[in-house]
Design a protein around this motif. Structure first.
Motif, mmCIF file in Angstrom:
data_model
loop_
_atom_site.group_PDB
_atom_site.id
_atom_site.type_symbol
_atom_site.label_atom_id
_atom_site.label_comp_id
_atom_site.label_asym_id
_atom_site.label_seq_id
_atom_site.Cartn_x
_atom_site.Cartn_y
_atom_site.Cartn_z
ATOM 1 N N LEU A 5 0.752 -1.240 -0.062
ATOM 2 C CA LEU A 5 0.068 0.264 -0.130
ATOM 3 C C LEU A 5 0.736 1.428 0.024
ATOM 4 N N THR A 10 1.078 1.394 -6.729
ATOM 5 C CA THR A 10 -0.368 0.360 -6.105
ATOM 6 C C THR A 10 -1.093 1.014 -5.244
ATOM 7 N N LEU A 14 -4.540 3.394 -6.720
ATOM 8 C CA LEU A 14 -6.112 3.137 -5.365
ATOM 9 C C LEU A 14 -6.294 4.368 -4.831
ATOM 10 N N VAL A 18 -10.203 6.014 -5.557
ATOM 11 C CA VAL A 18 -10.935 6.390 -4.538
ATOM 12 C C VAL A 18 -10.908 8.117 -4.701
#
Length: 316
Positions: A5, A10, A14, A18
């Motif tokens: 994360l 990645t 992400l 979002v």
């Protein structure tokens, strides 16, 4: 927190996805969606330009020219050559890539102010071409752009274009981050630090400069095509000098060498003038003051500067 994360390819992607979903859900009306689409289109250009400026260390004051060529490709190719509007952006992107490849080697031999002047001249040439070839481009008054159709469905409305812009921006960021993490990215960072040292280490400096220049030009062209298809109209101002300066400021403001910083720079510089209109004639003064303040206190740009501040606080 899982290690994956914390990786830009990645976790960063992400988080960006979002944020895009959150913006869409929170936007109270089409005005805010329009601003978000403009941010996404500018961010696509900035992501590529950041690779050239922030990683390869090469300045360009002419990228609005590539943006304008892409925009006019979507307008001219369907009308004069019968190319479908869906294919025109990609044909335009390939043509712009070829043009960038042809001019890259002689232009990128220059350094510093000379390189800036050469790229500025390239942008001005494109602007004059689009303005003077009125039979093809409609001249200073511009021309309408045939609407995009996919499987016979006419693509219009803010919802559709927000989705398309978001997907294309995510793809652009993903491609760019992969390029940065590849041997090409390491070579670009090496020549940014010292071209001589990079050459001694076996890096083909000219080749990697050309790669960064062509890649950033093609991304600018694609964003320009999308902008023209979205608005349904195009004028030579898309290739104007001031637009080139705005794009460079977005890169510097967000943080050179930071892909996500560039996106934040595009978001700030695109949205801020919209929200400062309430101050009427003081709008530009306030915008200038805000930019000066940011650059004085966060010299590395918004995102790298804020991350540095957080690290210092944790260390103290």
């Amino acid at each position: 927190m899982p290690a994956w994360l914390m990786q830009p390819r990645t976790g960063g992607l992400l988080l960006l996805a979002v944020v895009m979903v959150a913006v869409y859900l929170a936007a109270p009306n089409n005005f805010y969606l329009d601003v978000a689409i403009q941010i996404g289109l500018n961010a696509m250009v900035v992501v590529g330009l950041n690779l050239l400026i922030g990683y390869a260390g090469q300045i360009s004051l002419g990228h609005a020219g590539f943006f304008g060529l892409g925009a006019y490709a979507s307008a001219v190719l369907p009308v004069h050559l019968g190319i479908p509007p869906l294919a025109a952006p990609f044909v335009g992107m390939l043509c712009v890539g070829l043009l960038a490849f042809l001019v890259a080697r002689p232009v990128l031999r220059l350094k510093g102010h000379y390189l800036a002047m050469a790229t500025l001249g390239l942008g001005l040439l494109v602007f004059m071409l689009l303005t003077n070839e009125s039979q093809l481009t409609g001249g200073p008054d511009g021309m309408t752009v045939e609407r995009l159709r996919i499987f016979g469905e006419r693509i219009s409305g803010k919802d559709w274009w927000y989705l398309i812009t978001s997907v294309m921006l995510l793809l652009s960021v993903w491609l760019t981050l992969n390029l940065i993490d590849s041997p090409t990215g390491r070579a670009l960072r090496a020549l940014h630090d010292s071209q001589i040292a990079a050459q001694v280490a076996g890096v083909d400096v000219a080749r990697f400069k050309v790669i960064a220049f062509v890649y950033s030009a093609m991304l600018a062209s694609l964003a320009g095509s999308m902008s023209a298809l979205y608005s349904g109209f195009v004028t030579p101002d898309k290739a104007g000098f001031l637009h080139s300066i705005e794009l460079v400021i977005m890169v510097v403001l967000g943080g050179m060498g930071s892909t996500f910083g560039g996106i934040i720079g595009a978001a700030v510089l695109t949205s801020l003038p919209q929200f400062l209109t309430v101050f009427a004639e003081y709008e530009h003064m306030l915008l200038g003051a805000i930019l000066m303040t940011v650059m004085i206190f966060l010299r590395r740009g918004l995102l790298p500067g804020l991350l540095d501040s957080l690290r210092r606080r944790r260390a103290s």
